[in-house]
Design an enzyme around this catalytic site. Structure first.
Site, PDB file in Angstrom:
ATOM      1  N   ASP A  42       0.831  -1.214   0.000  1.00 28.70           N
ATOM      2  CA  ASP A  42       0.000   0.000   0.000  1.00 28.70           C
ATOM      3  C   ASP A  42       0.866   1.266   0.000  1.00 28.70           C
ATOM      4  O   ASP A  42       0.370   2.362  -0.262  1.00 28.70           O
ATOM      5  CB  ASP A  42      -0.960   0.013   1.191  1.00 28.70           C
ATOM      6  CG  ASP A  42      -0.270   0.044   2.545  1.00 28.70           C
ATOM      7  OD1 ASP A  42       0.975  -0.102   2.618  1.00 28.70           O
ATOM      8  OD2 ASP A  42      -0.974   0.214   3.551  1.00 28.70           O
ATOM      9  N   GLU A  43       2.172   1.111   0.298  1.00 30.44           N
ATOM     10  CA  GLU A  43       3.044   2.299   0.349  1.00 30.44           C
ATOM     11  C   GLU A  43       3.179   2.966  -1.017  1.00 30.44           C
ATOM     12  O   GLU A  43       3.612   4.113  -1.101  1.00 30.44           O
ATOM     13  CB  GLU A  43       4.430   1.941   0.905  1.00 30.44           C
ATOM     14  CG  GLU A  43       4.348   1.460   2.326  1.00 30.44           C
ATOM     15  CD  GLU A  43       5.640   1.610   3.118  1.00 30.44           C
ATOM     16  OE1 GLU A  43       6.545   2.325   2.678  1.00 30.44           O
ATOM     17  OE2 GLU A  43       5.718   0.998   4.202  1.00 30.44           O
ATOM     18  N   TYR A  85      12.191   3.022  -0.851  1.00 30.76           N
ATOM     19  CA  TYR A  85      11.531   1.700  -0.854  1.00 30.76           C
ATOM     20  C   TYR A  85      10.230   1.749  -1.650  1.00 30.76           C
ATOM     21  O   TYR A  85      10.020   0.967  -2.583  1.00 30.76           O
ATOM     22  CB  TYR A  85      11.249   1.234   0.587  1.00 30.76           C
ATOM     23  CG  TYR A  85      10.232   0.104   0.652  1.00 30.76           C
ATOM     24  CD1 TYR A  85      10.542  -1.169   0.181  1.00 30.76           C
ATOM     25  CD2 TYR A  85       8.947   0.322   1.167  1.00 30.76           C
ATOM     26  CE1 TYR A  85       9.605  -2.197   0.215  1.00 30.76           C
ATOM     27  CE2 TYR A  85       8.011  -0.704   1.209  1.00 30.76           C
ATOM     28  CZ  TYR A  85       8.341  -1.958   0.735  1.00 30.76           C
ATOM     29  OH  TYR A  85       7.405  -2.972   0.763  1.00 30.76           O
ATOM     30  N   LYS A 103       9.078  -0.057  -5.237  1.00 34.79           N
ATOM     31  CA  LYS A 103       7.943  -0.985  -5.364  1.00 34.79           C
ATOM     32  C   LYS A 103       6.956  -0.478  -6.417  1.00 34.79           C
ATOM     33  O   LYS A 103       6.413  -1.260  -7.199  1.00 34.79           O
ATOM     34  CB  LYS A 103       7.228  -1.159  -4.011  1.00 34.79           C
ATOM     35  CG  LYS A 103       8.044  -1.874  -2.937  1.00 34.79           C
ATOM     36  CD  LYS A 103       8.359  -3.325  -3.273  1.00 34.79           C
ATOM     37  CE  LYS A 103       7.148  -4.235  -3.200  1.00 34.79           C
ATOM     38  NZ  LYS A 103       7.538  -5.654  -3.428  1.00 34.79           N
TER      39      LYS A 103
END
Ligand code: NAD
Ligand code: DAU
Length: 340
Positions: A126-127, A153, A157
């Site tokens: 969800d980040e 990060y 993703k």
């Protein structure tokens, strides 16, 4: 089905292997894992001698090795759990996040395409949606929320997700993507909030809460994340993204207080430290799509999941003591030295 599980010696991938053994012992699982600091063969020990299970040590960035493995094994499906996964490490060392999370994903996509894998599933987060304000409890991430990343990060993703979607559009590859919120449960490396706080509280060490502890995360038990991934693999629609979350929002302070109360430790252990740079304020998932279209339902509430998880860390001290007695000590000293 023969499934390649990358990152299967890590927290979520390892739990997925256990899930598969419990629910689909008829399927064959091959784990490909580089055994970085986060990979731990002790997690997979109970499965090592099973006939439908195989472990291969190797790096998803290694094109030659990956190609040879795909040629030999002829996988039906690939689930890519392998990643550099810790936000704080990405702030210090961004390059390895791009190399593993983006370039590694591309190597797996190319091999899946070459060997006609019937399903490539990307385990995302969800980040990739960035964060939500703390004062708008009515807002949730849906699958249509624009990608808007904060850390190296999450940027890596999101980049991987875009590559996966590009391979779907351009090459018509049979892909799916899942984006889950924060996981907790057995076998989680003690750099992440919950196991870090449990292990430190048990040693009566200070608990480093970033900022004022008001940031919110939406917690999902790792079993529920994996049941969702497995459902998407078997019933998900090709080309689709599915959000996974269980409406379990808690502030970091609430999480730490839950741990202290269950362990019978004093709140005086809490120590407010310098905030994480770019710290996302709130994550909150709208899981309607996977619940309504695929019938997914979590079995854990935050309370039942936390009770069981804290008990697991009490019952399995050897597993995490092996970690914190090793190179991890240097990690903690290095990572937290400027936060005091
Ligand atoms: P983890 O750090 O515990 O495990 C990662 C695993 O990948 C380790 O076993 C490591 O050895 C392996 N690995 C790393 N680099 C590799 C490489 N180059 N080649 C092969 N193997 C490599 O991570 P996790 O928490 O289990 O997360 C798994 C996946 O789920 C990640 O893709 C992460 O982005 C995603 N995710 C995690 C969470 C969470 O809360 N932990 C939530 C949503 C999504
Ligand atoms: O939302 C999904 C993501 O959840 C995954 O994609 C990531 O791989 C996973 O690591 C996790 O990211 P977070 O950054 O949310 O998790 P972490 O456990 O590092 O931190 C949770 C919250 O606790 C966050 O707001 C930062 C805070 N924190 C963390 C640590 C390690 C502290 O206050 N103190 C700490 O020492």
């Amino acid at each position: 089905m023969k499934i390649l599980v990358t990152g299967g010696a890590g927290f979520i991938g390892g739990n997925y292997c256990h899930y598969m053994y419990e629910h689909h012992p008829e399927d064959t699982v091959v784990v490909l894992d580089a055994l970085t600091y986060a990979g731990n063969l002790e997690t997979l020990q109970p499965l090592m001698d099973q006939p439908n299970f195989k472990f291969v040590k190797g790096d998803i960035r290694d094109r030659e090795l990956v190609d040879k493995l795909f040629a030999e094994e002829q996988f039906d499906a690939v689930i890519n759990f392998a990643a550099e996964s810790h936000v704080d490490r990405s702030v210090e060392y961004p390059s390895i996040f791009v190399e593993t999370n983006v370039l590694g994903t591309q190597v797996l996509l190319d091999a899946s395409r070459k060997y006609n894998v019937k399903r490539y599933h990307q385990v995302s987060t969800d980040e990739v949606y960035g964060d939500l304000p703390l004062d708008r409890k009515d807002l949730f991430f849906t699958e249509d929320t624009p990608l808007h990343t904060s850390s190296p990060y999450s940027a890596s993703k999101a980049s991987a997700d875009l590559l996966v979607l590009a391979y779907y559009r351009t090459y018509k590859m049979p892909i799916t993507i899942s984006r889950c919120s924060n996981n907790y449960g057995a076998y989680q490396f003690p750099e992440k909030l919950i196991p870090l706080m449990i292990s430190r509280a048990l040693a009566d060490e200070s608990l480093p809460v970033y900022g004022n502890g008001a940031n919110v995360r939406d917690w999902v038990h790792v079993y529920d994340h994996n049941s969702a991934v497995d459902l998407i693999l078997r019933k998900g629609k090709i080309g689709e993204v599915y959000n996974i979350g269980g409406h379990n929002e808690r502030t970091n302070l609430q999480v730490v207080e839950t741990i202290l109360s269950q362990l019978g430790k004093p709140e005086s252990l809490i120590h407010y430290v310098k905030d994480r740079p770019g710290h996302d304020l709130r994550y909150a998932i709208n899981p309607d799509k996977i619940m309504h279209e695929l019938g997914w339902k979590p079995i854990y509430t935050f309370d039942t999941g936390m009770k069981e998880t804290i008990q697991w860390y009490l019952d399995n001290k050897e597993w995490w003591e092996h970690i914190i007695n090793g190179a991890y000590q240097n990690y903690y000293a290095e990572m937290y030295k400027d936060r005091q």
